[in-house]
Design an enzyme around this catalytic site. Sequence first.
Site, PDB file in Angstrom:
ATOM      1  CB  CYS A  26      -0.920   0.011   1.217  1.00 38.53           C
ATOM      2  SG  CYS A  26      -2.017  -1.419   1.316  1.00 38.53           S
ATOM      3  NE  ARG A  42      -4.669   2.019   1.692  1.00 39.65           N
ATOM      4  CZ  ARG A  42      -4.619   1.630   2.958  1.00 39.65           C
ATOM      5  NH1 ARG A  42      -5.563   2.044   3.814  1.00 39.65           N
ATOM      6  NH2 ARG A  42      -3.684   0.799   3.373  1.00 39.65           N
TER       7      ARG A  42
END
Length: 365
Positions: A26, A42
């Site tokens: 991530c 994100r």
Amino acid sequence: MNFKKKTLGLIAIAVTTFGISTANACTGAQIITEDKAAINGRTVEFGVLIDTSVAFVPRGYKFTGMTTKGPGKTWRAKYASVGMIIADYDVIVDGMNEKGLVCANFYFPGFAKYSVTTKENQSISMSTTDMVQWILSMFDNVDDVKKALKNNEVAISPVLTPGFPPQVQPFHFIVYDAAGKSIVFEPIDGKLKVYDNPIGVITNSPTFDWHMMNLRNYVTLGHTTPHSKKIFGIELKPLGQGAGMLGLPGDFTPPSRFVRAAAFAGSTIPAKTAEGGVMQMFHILNSFDIPVGAARTVEAGKIYSDYTMLTVVRDTKNLRFYYKTYDDQNIKMVDMKKFDFNAKKIVKLHTLTKQKFEDVSKKLK
């Protein structure tokens, strides 16, 4: 709370039978628009499918943290929140509250070490999943979150969390507020270490302070194309636009993604409006999109691949939560202002949809 037992069971079988790597890649970043909107977002990558839904959690909802010894910290939501939940466990793991405060967890393998749950600290303990919801439920700015963490008002218990593979998941966390302030906190040797995050960027391991130090290796990078230079009487010109970023690491490792996120978020021309900033943030995060197979491991003769299953952008000024998925690139939006903050129940929508391609053949003239 009810869990999707079939989904959890399949994940458990896959992990225990095939030894699936659940490495997570991530990437998170933040930009500020000309109209002072803090826009952050994100990507979500995982080695196995994570079952997600977008949910709205009203004020007054009661939560009880999970620990290795049973029920832990209890609280009742002061603020409403919106974000992603895993399986049917009605606790947000990435979201934003009605004050524009954002909290999310990111994978932190090899470094996360949670506190041992005892009778003495059980009443303040909770899981990694609960931690995000607690912050969203109870705080409206980064400074107050920072103070609560440093005062040891909460502890993380190494408990299995619903919706993830049946292993204790290693996470660290980022918090943003509507003013653009940000912190990162990490479970190091059983204690929560808090860092100010002036650039709003986060990836994965190693620790946040290491990533900030590593940025010093890239001080020669710039968003402006360099001028030509003469060497041995010969004029050398850049081969094209973008030469100022020559040397920017392009792989999918956490250190490289951290540098790229800092470079992109720090060099973009600020959008005029929050809506423009949302689109700009999606374009930044597109640079971290991982197609199936580009980041993989081979275990017992089988291929397991991280891929970008979800991309999230949050508009902390207008309280809008945007997302798209690997199989559906159409951007969807949840507007918090359209909900009753004092509602009595959680409402949610599954995120796993299939994109339909628009045929514009007949529109050609």
